[in-house]
Write an enzyme that holds these catalytic residues in place. Structure first.
Site, PDB file in Angstrom:
ATOM      1  N   GLU A   1       0.817  -1.221   0.000  1.00  4.66           N
ATOM      2  CA  GLU A   1       0.000   0.000   0.000  1.00  4.66           C
ATOM      3  C   GLU A   1       0.851   1.273   0.000  1.00  4.66           C
ATOM      4  OE1 GLU A   1      -2.827  -0.359  -0.811  1.00  4.66           O
ATOM      5  OE2 GLU A   1      -3.919  -1.897   0.290  1.00  4.66           O
TER       6      GLU A   1
ATOM      7  N   HIS B   1      -2.777   2.663   8.435  1.00  9.47           N
ATOM      8  CA  HIS B   1      -3.858   1.978   7.709  1.00  9.47           C
ATOM      9  C   HIS B   1      -4.196   0.703   8.475  1.00  9.47           C
ATOM     10  CE1 HIS B   1      -6.107  -0.297   4.876  1.00  9.47           C
ATOM     11  NE2 HIS B   1      -5.112  -1.072   4.511  1.00  9.47           N
TER      12      HIS B   1
ATOM     13  N   HIS C   1      -7.282  -2.628   9.330  1.00 11.43           N
ATOM     14  CA  HIS C   1      -8.486  -3.379   8.957  1.00 11.43           C
ATOM     15  C   HIS C   1      -9.255  -3.633  10.253  1.00 11.43           C
ATOM     16  CE1 HIS C   1      -6.459  -5.334   5.134  1.00 11.43           C
ATOM     17  NE2 HIS C   1      -6.341  -4.016   5.180  1.00 11.43           N
TER      18      HIS C   1
ATOM     19  N   TYR D   1     -20.486  14.088  18.162  1.00  8.05           N
ATOM     20  CA  TYR D   1     -19.640  15.256  17.863  1.00  8.05           C
ATOM     21  C   TYR D   1     -18.180  14.897  17.609  1.00  8.05           C
ATOM     22  CZ  TYR D   1     -17.507  15.442  22.526  1.00  8.05           C
ATOM     23  OH  TYR D   1     -16.783  15.151  23.635  1.00  8.05           O
TER      24      TYR D   1
ATOM     25  N   HIS E   1     -12.584  -2.777   2.566  1.00  7.00           N
ATOM     26  CA  HIS E   1     -11.163  -2.877   2.852  1.00  7.00           C
ATOM     27  C   HIS E   1     -10.826  -2.507   4.308  1.00  7.00           C
ATOM     28  CE1 HIS E   1      -6.881  -1.981   1.129  1.00  7.00           C
ATOM     29  NE2 HIS E   1      -6.816  -2.358   2.398  1.00  7.00           N
TER      30      HIS E   1
ATOM     31  N   TYR F   1      -9.503  23.334  21.600  1.00  5.93           N
ATOM     32  CA  TYR F   1      -9.559  22.253  22.604  1.00  5.93           C
ATOM     33  C   TYR F   1      -8.158  21.871  23.118  1.00  5.93           C
ATOM     34  CZ  TYR F   1     -10.400  17.549  24.441  1.00  5.93           C
ATOM     35  OH  TYR F   1     -10.446  16.428  25.227  1.00  5.93           O
TER      36      TYR F   1
END
Ligand code: 13P
Length: 258
Positions: A76, A95, A97, A116, A158, A211
Site C-alpha cells: 500500500e 492503515h 483493517h 460530535y 477494505h 480544545y
C-alpha cells in the site's frame, strides 16, 4: 549491511505496530504504517508479522517511489506516498483493517454526524472511498477524494486510513475512528441515530480548534469558544509561608553559634 538511518523513527513505527495489534486495530499482517523523513518516508515491510518486526526491517522509500534494502515495502506504499505528497499536515500514516470500520466500509456506509467526535477527523462526517483493488494507483486516487478536508476515511470493502502530525497522533485518530465506527454500528442496531445538524457540527469544529490549548498557545485576540475557567496564581507552599513569617525580609541575620 550498513547501519539503518532514522533509528528512533523506525523504533517508533515498530512500537506503534505492536500497540495497534494490542488495541485490536489490526491482526496478522493486515495494515501498514509510514512516517515522513527528508526526501521520502519510512514504511512497514510487506507481508511481515508485527510480532517479529524489527526496526531494521522498516523500509526507506524516496519521493520517486524507489526503495532501499532487501525487504519489499508495504503493497500500500502508493496510498502512503499519496497522502504524504498531498497533505503537508501529514507526518505519519496508519492503515488498519479494524473490525467496525471495516464492517461499515463493506456496507459502503460513511460515518455521519451521529456524534460530535466525528469532527476529530477534520469535518462533519468520515467518508467512505469508492472501491479499488488493494495496492493500486486507483485506490490511492479514490482515497484522496474521500480524504478531502479530512484526516481519516473508510476504504470500501477494505478498512480505514488516517494520518496525523506524528505517529502517536495518527494512532490516536485510528483508535478514535474505530470507536466511532463501533458506536455508530451499535446505535444503528438499536434504531435510527439522530444526526447533529451542520450548524451543530460547525460549533464543534470551532471548539476543537481551541480544545486542550492553554491561553498562551492561542493567537492573540482569539475568542475561545470553550470559555475556559480563570487561572489564578498558585498559593505559596505552607513551608514557604512559615519561613517568611519567622524571618521578616529586613530581619538582622542571627549571629552564628560558637
Ligand atoms: P502489506 O503487508 O503489503 O502492508 O499489506 C497489508 C494490507 O493491509 C494491504 O491492504
Amino acid at each position: 549491511m550498513s547501519r539503518p538511518t532514522h533509528i528512533a523513527l523506525r523504533r517508533g513505527i515498530v512500537t506503534l505496530c505492536r500497540n495497534m495489534r494490542a488495541l485490536g486495530l489490526n491482526h496478522g499482517m493486515a495494515g501498514n504504517v509510514s512516517a515522513r523523513v527528508a526526501g521520502g518516508f519510512l514504511i512497514t515491510p510487506s507481508a511481515r508479522a508485527y510480532e517479529s518486526m524489527q526496526p531494521e526491517d522498516i523500509v526507506l522509500m524516496d519521493n520517486s517511489g524507489r526503495y532501499e534494502g532487501s525487504l519489499l515495502p508495504s503493497s500500500e506504499w502508493r496510498m502512503h506516498a499519496a497522502i504524504l505528497r498531498a497533505r503537508k499536515d501529514a507526518e505519519a500514516v496508519v492503515h488498519v483493517h479494524s473490525p467496525y470500520a471495516t464492517a461499515l466500509s463493506c456496507l459502503r456506509l460513511p460515518i455521519p454526524s451521529f456524534h460530535y467526535m466525528v469532527a476529530k477527523a477534520g469535518g462533519t462526517n468520515i467518508r467512505c472511498s469508492a472501491y479499488a483493488p488493494f495496492g493500486s494507483d486507483e485506490l490511492a486516487r479514490t482515497m484522496l477524494v474521500a480524504l478531502k478536508g479530512r484526516r481519516a476515511c473508510l476504504l470500501a470493502n477494505h478498512g480505514m486510513i488516517c494520518f496525523g502530525p506524528d505517529l502517536d497522533h495518527a494512532l490516536l485518530l485510528a483508535t478514535e475512528v474505530e470507536a466511532l465506527a463501533m458506536q455508530y454500528w451499535l446505535a444503528r442496531c438499536a434504531g435510527r441515530p439522530v444526526l447533529l445538524s451542520a450548524a451543530d457540527m460547525q460549533l464543534v469544529l470551532a471548539r476543537f480548534s481551541a480544545y486542550g490549548k492553554a491561553p498562551q498557545e492561542l493567537p492573540e485576540g482569539f475568542v475561545n469558544p470553550l470559555a475556559p475557567p480563570q487561572r489564578r496564581a498558585a498559593p505559596a507552599s505552607k513551608r514557604d509561608a512559615t519561613r517568611r513569617r519567622r524571618a521578616p525580609v529586613n530581619a538582622r541575620p542571627r549571629p552564628k553559634r560558637r
